[in-house]
Motif scaffolding. Structure first.
Motif, PDB file in Angstrom:
ATOM      1  N   VAL A   1      31.454  -2.820 152.266  1.00  0.00           N
ATOM      2  CA  VAL A   1      32.564  -2.243 153.021  1.00  0.00           C
ATOM      3  C   VAL A   1      33.857  -2.717 152.375  1.00  0.00           C
ATOM      4  O   VAL A   1      34.124  -3.914 152.319  1.00  0.00           O
ATOM      5  CB  VAL A   1      32.515  -2.659 154.496  1.00  0.00           C
ATOM      6  CG1 VAL A   1      33.631  -1.958 155.272  1.00  0.00           C
ATOM      7  CG2 VAL A   1      31.157  -2.339 155.106  1.00  0.00           C
ATOM      8  N   SER A   2      34.652  -1.785 151.920  1.00  0.00           N
ATOM      9  CA  SER A   2      35.913  -2.123 151.267  1.00  0.00           C
ATOM     10  C   SER A   2      37.075  -1.972 152.242  1.00  0.00           C
ATOM     11  O   SER A   2      37.048  -1.134 153.143  1.00  0.00           O
ATOM     12  CB  SER A   2      36.119  -1.222 150.054  1.00  0.00           C
ATOM     13  OG  SER A   2      36.145   0.137 150.448  1.00  0.00           O
TER      14      SER A   2
ATOM     15  N   SER B   1      32.364   1.731 162.786  1.00  0.00           N
ATOM     16  CA  SER B   1      33.534   0.839 162.724  1.00  0.00           C
ATOM     17  C   SER B   1      33.275  -0.340 161.795  1.00  0.00           C
ATOM     18  O   SER B   1      33.528  -1.497 162.149  1.00  0.00           O
ATOM     19  CB  SER B   1      33.897   0.346 164.128  1.00  0.00           C
ATOM     20  OG  SER B   1      34.168   1.431 164.988  1.00  0.00           O
ATOM     21  N   LEU B   2      32.768  -0.046 160.628  1.00  0.00           N
ATOM     22  CA  LEU B   2      32.391  -1.112 159.687  1.00  0.00           C
ATOM     23  C   LEU B   2      33.599  -1.882 159.205  1.00  0.00           C
ATOM     24  O   LEU B   2      34.708  -1.329 159.053  1.00  0.00           O
ATOM     25  CB  LEU B   2      31.624  -0.519 158.516  1.00  0.00           C
ATOM     26  CG  LEU B   2      30.166  -0.176 158.835  1.00  0.00           C
ATOM     27  CD1 LEU B   2      29.600   0.783 157.809  1.00  0.00           C
ATOM     28  CD2 LEU B   2      29.325  -1.438 158.897  1.00  0.00           C
ATOM     29  N   LYS B   3      33.381  -3.174 158.981  1.00  0.00           N
ATOM     30  CA  LYS B   3      34.421  -4.081 158.530  1.00  0.00           C
ATOM     31  C   LYS B   3      34.000  -4.703 157.193  1.00  0.00           C
ATOM     32  O   LYS B   3      32.801  -4.788 156.901  1.00  0.00           O
ATOM     33  CB  LYS B   3      34.615  -5.199 159.551  1.00  0.00           C
ATOM     34  CG  LYS B   3      34.877  -4.736 160.960  1.00  0.00           C
ATOM     35  CD  LYS B   3      34.890  -5.928 161.914  1.00  0.00           C
ATOM     36  CE  LYS B   3      35.083  -5.502 163.348  1.00  0.00           C
ATOM     37  NZ  LYS B   3      35.066  -6.664 164.286  1.00  0.00           N
TER      38      LYS B   3
ATOM     39  N   GLU C   1      34.365   2.709 153.203  1.00  0.00           N
ATOM     40  CA  GLU C   1      35.635   2.071 153.515  1.00  0.00           C
ATOM     41  C   GLU C   1      35.597   1.507 154.938  1.00  0.00           C
ATOM     42  O   GLU C   1      34.834   1.983 155.793  1.00  0.00           O
ATOM     43  CB  GLU C   1      36.783   3.064 153.372  1.00  0.00           C
ATOM     44  CG  GLU C   1      37.031   3.495 151.935  1.00  0.00           C
ATOM     45  CD  GLU C   1      38.242   4.388 151.802  1.00  0.00           C
ATOM     46  OE1 GLU C   1      38.653   4.662 150.658  1.00  0.00           O
ATOM     47  OE2 GLU C   1      38.786   4.811 152.842  1.00  0.00           O
ATOM     48  N   ALA C   2      36.436   0.541 155.182  1.00  0.00           N
ATOM     49  CA  ALA C   2      36.535  -0.046 156.519  1.00  0.00           C
ATOM     50  C   ALA C   2      36.804   1.054 157.547  1.00  0.00           C
ATOM     51  O   ALA C   2      37.591   1.969 157.307  1.00  0.00           O
ATOM     52  CB  ALA C   2      37.649  -1.083 156.548  1.00  0.00           C
TER      53      ALA C   2
END
Length: 121
Positions: free
Chosen positions: A119-120, A84-86, A13-14
């Protein structure tokens, strides 16, 4: 035979984190720069981060401050810690080796098979 084998991709997830690994073999005493590239659907492949044997690094603007590239020379393994994935980070991530200290796709000599990162939101 020179090979690069990625692992560690997946769905998150984001705001989450993932750590990619790349096992390099067959490069012997010839030193290559190792790097991570990525390709999102419908977009061109782009450089993410690169590291040299001394630990000097280059990051794309999109990765700066969120991603960290590192390597374990004893294990011949390259890593990419992604925090901190987007959703915009969704792509196939490729490990790469070349002899130029830059993130130009044209300068890559060897590619791994890639690992999917999703990444959702």
């Amino acid at each position: 035979q020179r090979t690069l084998v990625e692992s560690g991709g997946g769905s998150v997830e984001a705001g989450g984190s993932l750590r990619l690994s790349c096992a390099a073999s067959g490069y012997g005493y010839v030193r290559y720069f190792l790097a991570w590239f990525r390709q999102a659907p419908g977009k061109e492949r782009e450089g993410v981060a690169l590291i040299d044997s001394r630990g000097n690094t280059i990051y794309a603007d999109s990765a700066q401050g969120r991603f960290t590239i590192s390597q374990d020379n004893a294990k011949n393994t390259l890593y990419l810690q992604m925090n901190s994935l987007k959703p915009d980070d969704t792509a196939i991530y490729y490990c790469a080796a070349g002899r130029r200290f830059d993130l130009a796709v044209k300068n890559v000599m060897y590619w791994g098979q890639g690992t999917q990162v999703t990444v959702s939101s």
